[in-house]
Motif scaffolding. Structure first.
Motif: not given
Length: 279
Positions: A175-182, A192-198
């Motif tokens: 799985a990959r963490i794609l984005a985080i908060e500012k 915080a984690v904002m998007a994940v490719r599970f």
């Protein structure tokens, strides 16, 4: 080409703009691509409804309440069993075409718990508004982010968060963490984690990619929401949020890219599958 979608409704019977937005994205995407799109809706929290595996795409909505208090509830167990069935299909020897799932906000938090990839906990205060979302390295070439700038802007509305990634588990799942908060160097809290490719076919966002300017403007101008924003952030913040909604480079850009990109990937696979059947 026919595309069948299932929308899993996490709103627990409460009125919301998110479901309208998801329906409209499906309809607009279908018209733009000359596809015959149909969809059915499933009320998981009130009626324990889940879709079968006959659909091409699945969008699981945001919703109110705690993503922690539902632990061991009948509806959550049914939801998790459904995720398991999708994974079993996709990993099976006859699992083609693959089933594509998009998790939004509350659904995303539940998926993070299901996969055990991070800690889900309450925020110190509500996050509500239009915020920049920062891509990580894994998000630069992520297909659902295709066409988005870095950072891009999205609607965030939550009392809970996904933090402290379980890197070992992420590696096991690929799985990959794609984005985080500012980035907030002046605030002593983990971002915080904002998007994940599970998995290759399951992806989710903490923010609301389906949010549009019309719905969000109506939401912000509800007296209770307006008072909440002004009380917590001041009137200038509320005014700036209304202004940002009309900026075509912000949430409308996100609205017109993320879920349509997700649907495009599924459509490509449907086309390939149809072609193989005809050969």
């Amino acid at each position: 080409m026919k595309v069948r979608a299932a929308i899993i409704d996490m709103n627990n019977g409460l009125p919301n703009q998110g479901m309208r937005c998801i329906r409209e994205i499906l309809e607009q995407w279908g018209k733009a691509n000359n596809y015959s799109v149909s969809y059915d809706e499933f009320d998981i929290r009130q009626k324990l409804e889940v879709p079968d595996l006959s659909y091409d795409v699945y969008i699981s909505s945001g919703g109110p309440g705690s993503p922690l208090e539902s632990e061991n509830s009948a509806w959550e167990q049914r939801y998790f069993d459904w995720i398991t069935s999708v994974l079993n299909h996709n990993n099976g020897i006859n699992g083609y075409p693959k089933k594509h799932v998009f998790f939004i906000c509350h659904s995303f938090q539940l998926a993070c718990r299901y996969f055990n990839i991070a800690e889900v906990c309450a925020r110190k205060s509500t996050s509500f508004g239009v915020f920049p979302i920062h891509k990580l390295e894994e998000g630069i070439d992520e297909i659902v982010f295709d066409g988005l700038r870095d950072p891009f802007y999205a609607v965030d509305s939550r009392d809970y968060q996904v933090i402290k990634p379980n890197w070992k588990r992420l590696k096991e799942l690929k799985a990959r963490i794609l984005a985080i908060e500012k980035e907030r160097p002046h605030v002593p809290f983990e971002r915080a984690v904002m998007a994940v490719r599970f998995t290759d076919n399951l992806v989710g966002t903490q923010f609301h990619p389906e949010a549009d300017a019309v719905g969000m403007s109506m939401y912000l101008q509800r007296e209770d929401k307006k008072e909440m924003v002004i009380e917590n952030h001041g009137e200038e913040k509320w005014k700036s949020m209304i202004t940002q909604l009309n900026d075509p480079d912000k949430i409308m850009w996100t609205y017109s890219h993320i879920l349509p990109n997700f649907l495009n990937v599924a459509a490509e696979q449907i086309t390939a599958n149809n072609a193989s059947k005809n050969n």
